[in-house]
Every structure is written in structure tokens, then in C-alpha cells.
Design an enzyme around this catalytic site. Structure first.
Site, PDB file in Angstrom:
ATOM      1  CB  SER A 136      28.842  48.159 -39.400  1.00  0.00           C
ATOM      2  OG  SER A 136      28.294  49.422 -39.141  1.00  0.00           O
ATOM      3  CE1 TYR A 149      33.788  48.045 -37.522  1.00  0.00           C
ATOM      4  CE2 TYR A 149      32.023  49.560 -38.113  1.00  0.00           C
ATOM      5  CZ  TYR A 149      32.448  48.418 -37.476  1.00  0.00           C
ATOM      6  OH  TYR A 149      31.547  47.635 -36.792  1.00  0.00           O
TER       7      TYR A 149
HETATM    8  N1  LIG Z   1      29.031  48.042 -30.865  1.00  0.00           N
HETATM    9  C1  LIG Z   1      28.514  48.573 -31.958  1.00  0.00           C
HETATM   10  O1  LIG Z   1      27.925  49.677 -31.931  1.00  0.00           O
HETATM   11  C2  LIG Z   1      28.595  47.832 -33.258  1.00  0.00           C
HETATM   12  C3  LIG Z   1      27.912  48.373 -34.375  1.00  0.00           C
HETATM   13  C4  LIG Z   1      27.980  47.717 -35.596  1.00  0.00           C
HETATM   14  C5  LIG Z   1      28.714  46.533 -35.708  1.00  0.00           C
HETATM   15  N2  LIG Z   1      29.365  46.023 -34.606  1.00  0.00           N
HETATM   16  C6  LIG Z   1      30.138  44.789 -34.800  1.00  0.00           C
HETATM   17  O2  LIG Z   1      29.719  43.823 -33.848  1.00  0.00           O
HETATM   18  C7  LIG Z   1      30.826  42.968 -33.545  1.00  0.00           C
HETATM   19  C8  LIG Z   1      30.989  42.850 -32.036  1.00  0.00           C
HETATM   20  O3  LIG Z   1      31.213  44.150 -31.526  1.00  0.00           O
HETATM   21  P1  LIG Z   1      31.160  44.526 -29.957  1.00  0.00           P
HETATM   22  O4  LIG Z   1      30.398  45.779 -29.868  1.00  0.00           O
HETATM   23  O5  LIG Z   1      30.779  43.336 -29.147  1.00  0.00           O
HETATM   24  O6  LIG Z   1      32.706  44.898 -29.750  1.00  0.00           O
HETATM   25  P2  LIG Z   1      33.684  44.659 -28.521  1.00  0.00           P
HETATM   26  O7  LIG Z   1      32.953  44.635 -27.245  1.00  0.00           O
HETATM   27  O8  LIG Z   1      34.785  45.654 -28.735  1.00  0.00           O
HETATM   28  O9  LIG Z   1      34.260  43.177 -28.812  1.00  0.00           O
HETATM   29  C9  LIG Z   1      35.126  42.916 -29.882  1.00  0.00           C
HETATM   30  C10 LIG Z   1      35.512  41.445 -29.820  1.00  0.00           C
HETATM   31  O10 LIG Z   1      36.412  41.167 -30.912  1.00  0.00           O
HETATM   32  C11 LIG Z   1      37.629  40.634 -30.382  1.00  0.00           C
HETATM   33  N3  LIG Z   1      38.747  41.102 -31.209  1.00  0.00           N
HETATM   34  C12 LIG Z   1      39.101  42.393 -31.459  1.00  0.00           C
HETATM   35  N4  LIG Z   1      40.206  42.429 -32.210  1.00  0.00           N
HETATM   36  C13 LIG Z   1      40.548  41.130 -32.458  1.00  0.00           C
HETATM   37  C14 LIG Z   1      41.607  40.509 -33.176  1.00  0.00           C
HETATM   38  N5  LIG Z   1      42.577  41.214 -33.801  1.00  0.00           N
HETATM   39  N6  LIG Z   1      41.660  39.160 -33.219  1.00  0.00           N
HETATM   40  C15 LIG Z   1      40.704  38.429 -32.597  1.00  0.00           C
HETATM   41  N7  LIG Z   1      39.680  38.947 -31.905  1.00  0.00           N
HETATM   42  C16 LIG Z   1      39.607  40.288 -31.831  1.00  0.00           C
HETATM   43  C17 LIG Z   1      37.706  41.165 -28.949  1.00  0.00           C
HETATM   44  O11 LIG Z   1      38.461  40.343 -28.070  1.00  0.00           O
HETATM   45  P3  LIG Z   1      40.047  40.579 -27.786  1.00  0.00           P
HETATM   46  O12 LIG Z   1      40.246  42.057 -27.641  1.00  0.00           O
HETATM   47  O13 LIG Z   1      40.371  39.768 -26.578  1.00  0.00           O
HETATM   48  O14 LIG Z   1      40.721  40.021 -28.999  1.00  0.00           O
HETATM   49  C18 LIG Z   1      36.235  41.064 -28.540  1.00  0.00           C
HETATM   50  O15 LIG Z   1      35.923  39.743 -28.173  1.00  0.00           O
HETATM   51  C19 LIG Z   1      32.041  43.574 -34.255  1.00  0.00           C
HETATM   52  O16 LIG Z   1      32.275  42.897 -35.456  1.00  0.00           O
HETATM   53  C20 LIG Z   1      31.614  44.993 -34.539  1.00  0.00           C
HETATM   54  O17 LIG Z   1      32.298  45.530 -35.652  1.00  0.00           O
HETATM   55  C21 LIG Z   1      29.318  46.648 -33.401  1.00  0.00           C
END
Ligand SMILES: NC(=O)c1ccc[n+]([C@@H]2O[C@H](COP(=O)([O-])OP(=O)(O)OC[C@H]3O[C@@H](n4cnc5c(N)ncnc54)[C@H](OP(=O)(O)O)[C@@H]3O)[C@@H](O)[C@H]2O)c1
Length: 274
Positions: A136, A149
Site C-alpha cells: 500500500s 495493516y
Molecule cells: N482498495 C484499496 O484502496 C487498496 C489500497 C492499497 C492497497 N490495496 C491492496 O490491494 C490488494 C487487493 O485489494 P482489493 O481492493 O482488490 O481488495 P478486496 O476487493 O477486498 O479483495 C481482497 C481479496 O483478497 C482475498 N482474501 C482476503 N483475505 C484472505 C485470506 N485470509 N486468504 C486468502 N485470500 C484472502 C479476498 O478473497 P476471499 O475473501 O474470498 O478470501 C479477495 O479476493 C490488497 O492486497 C490490498 O491490501 C488496496
């Protein structure tokens, strides 16, 4: 073959479909098997092929089994550690919750590291490959509310930084993507469903594709790089500014203007004891 964790999330789905349009074979992973199967069907429609592995990254044994199953089908050309979990809590809400760190460490650090280690060995032996980890943009600047986080994401970053020189000497590139705010389910509880300045999942997926295609070690927004330098050079001033500004930033990003600073950062008179 490209391994993608967090495949069913907002960014993961956009990325899986973009890779499918390149005709790739994808190994899709997340916890929810039904959502993985539905995504695999969309990947096939878009021109790719897919296998799925439902796995909770907090379960290290399950992660090791998944890695072994993946390797039975071959050595991946790339591993994208995209899965993540976030918790947004101010200091007062964090007291008594050390387990937040344990929960997030499993998903954001230990699980991905276990998977990467298992796949990195044959990738190094083959002499080529790419590891991309999504952290992040908030990891290197003080961001109230995101302590657990940021700690777990920067743990993965630091671990990969230390592995990079030796992995790269064996032909495997490692790139960390410091992702800014993206309009997905992860951001919604804190900033609403359509936060200001947020990238779309497709724009975020494009950042990850840049990390996959090029030879860069870090992809990060310009302001995060400046923030990292400033917070190293002036840690006390940065912490002060972050504390003062966090409520303002939350209100700026959230369109419905309902965001509030944490209780712990508002001035409160000390309670009188009778
Ligand atoms: N959205 C933002 O603003 C943002 C900003 C900075 C960084 N990021 C990073 O970008 C990445 C993707 O984020 P996103 O926004 O696409 O989030 P999201 O829509 O919440 O998706 C999270 C993904 O991770 C999986 N996941 C969560 N907990 C898990 C576990 N214990 N074991 C295996 N899989 C797990 C979820 O699937 P299941 O629930 O089915 O397991 C889902 O596929 C993450 O690493 C996040 O930290 C996001």
C-alpha cells in the site's frame, strides 16, 4: 502459468480478466470457492484458461499444500501476491486488540511469504520468473488508523527487498506495487463506495501489469515516494501533521462527508475521578 492470489477481489477480478485477454493460464486463489469458479468461467470466456485453489492464507499448512499442488502442474512464470485484508482503527479502538496484528500478519505477510518461498525455489532453479507483491502507498508514511495493516504490508515489502538481490542474480525479478486508494470493497467501509481520487480496479490492475511486464523493483505514486522521504527526514513533524490532518483527509476522500476523525485524535478533557 501465472499464480494470482486475491483473484476474486475488486483489483484481482480486473487483473484476471486482463491477463485472460492475453491468453494466459491462471491459477486463481482466494478463500471463496464459488466466487473462484465463477471467475474462472469469466477468464475462459475472455480467452484464458484457469485452475482454482481455495485457500485461506492465514493457514500456513494449507498454503504449503496449495504451493505443492501448483508445482505439480509446472513452474509458474509469475506469482502475483495480491490478496490482502485491512482493518482501519484509531488508537483508542486498538487498545486490547493485539489479535488484529495476528489476523493481518497471516493474510498480508506470512501466507504470501510462505507461498512465494515455495514457488521461488523452482523459479530460481529454472533461472527466470517474476514475483509481484501488492502493498500500500500508506506503508512508508505515518497513516493513523492503518497501523496493523501498514506494519504487515511493509513487513512483506522489507522481506522481499532483502530477497531481491539474490533472486535477481538467479533470474527472478521482484517488484512491489505500492497501491494508492482504489474503489473496491476494501476501501468502502472507510471512504465510501466511490472515494475521491481513487483509482478504478482496472487502473489498479494496469499498475500491476506494468510491474509484471517491466523490470522495475517498485511501482509507487509520486506522492508516496515524496512522503517516504519526508517522513524519514522529519519523523516527528510528519507524525504531528498526520495526526492533525487525518480527519481532513478522510472527509476529503469520502464524498458523503460523513467521515469523522478517530475519537483518540480529538481533544478530550481528562476524566475527573471522584
Ligand atoms: N482498495 C484499496 O484502496 C487498496 C489500497 C492499497 C492497497 N490495496 C491492496 O490491494 C490488494 C487487493 O485489494 P482489493 O481492493 O482488490 O481488495 P478486496 O476487493 O477486498 O479483495 C481482497 C481479496 O483478497 C482475498 N482474501 C482476503 N483475505 C484472505 C485470506 N485470509 N486468504 C486468502 N485470500 C484472502 C479476498 O478473497 P476471499 O475473501 O474470498 O478470501 C479477495 O479476493 C490488497 O492486497 C490490498 O491490501 C488496496
Amino acid at each position: 502459468m501465472i499464480v494470482l492470489t486475491g483473484a476474486t477481489g475488486g483489483i484481482g477480478t480486473a487483473l484476471a480478466l486482463a491477463l485472460a485477454r492475453r491468453g494466459k493460464h491462471l491459477v486463481l486463489s482466494a478463500r471463496d470457492e464459488a466466487r473462484l469458479q465463477a471467475l474462472a468461467a469469466r477468464v475462459r470466456e475472455a480467452g484464458g484458461t484457469a485452475t482454482v485453489h481455495a485457500c485461506d492464507l492465514r493457514d500456513q499448512e494449507a498454503v504449503s499444500h496449495m504451493a505443492a499442488a501448483i508445482l505439480q502442474d509446472g513452474v509458474p512464470e509469475a506469482v502475483i501476491a495480491l490478496a490482502g485484508h485491512s482493518i482501519h482503527r484509531g488508537l483508542s479502538e486498538t487498545f486490547g486488540r493485539p489479535h488484529d496484528l495476528v489476523r493481518l500478519a497471516g493474510t498480508n505477510l506470512l501466507g504470501p511469504a510462505t507461498l512465494i518461498l515455495a514457488l521461488l525455489e523452482p523459479m530460481c532453479a529454472r533461472g527466470r520468473g517474476r514475483v509481484v507483491a501488492v502493498t500500500s502507498a500508506t506503508t512508508r508514511i505515518p497513516t493513523p488508523g492503518w497501523a496493523a495493516y501498514a506494519a504487515t504490508k511493509s513487513g512483506l515489502d522489507t522481506w522481499l527487498r532483502a530477497l531481491r538481490p539474490e533472486a535477481s542474480a538467479r533470474g527472478v525479478g521482484i517488484c512491489v506495487v505500492e497501491m494508492p486508494l482504489v474503489a473496491t470493497a476494501m476501501a468502502a467501509p472507510t471512504y465510501g463506495s466511490d472515494p475521491r481520487t481513487a483509482l478504478s480496479p482496472e487502473q489498479a490492475a494496469a499498475m500491476v501489469l506494468r510491474a509484471l511486464d517491466g523490470d522495475r523493483s517498485l511501482i509507487s505514486p509520486w506522492w508516496a515516494r515524496i512522503g517516504a522521504v519526508v517522513s524519514q527526514a522529519a519523523p516527528a513533524r510528519s507524525a504531528h501533521l498526520a495526526g492533525r490532518g487525518q480527519g481532513w483527509v478522510a472527509r476529503l476522500l469520502r464524498r458523503d462527508r460523513s467521515a469523522r476523525p478517530f475519537r483518540s485524535l480529538r481533544h478530550r478533557a481528562p476524566e475527573r475521578r471522584s
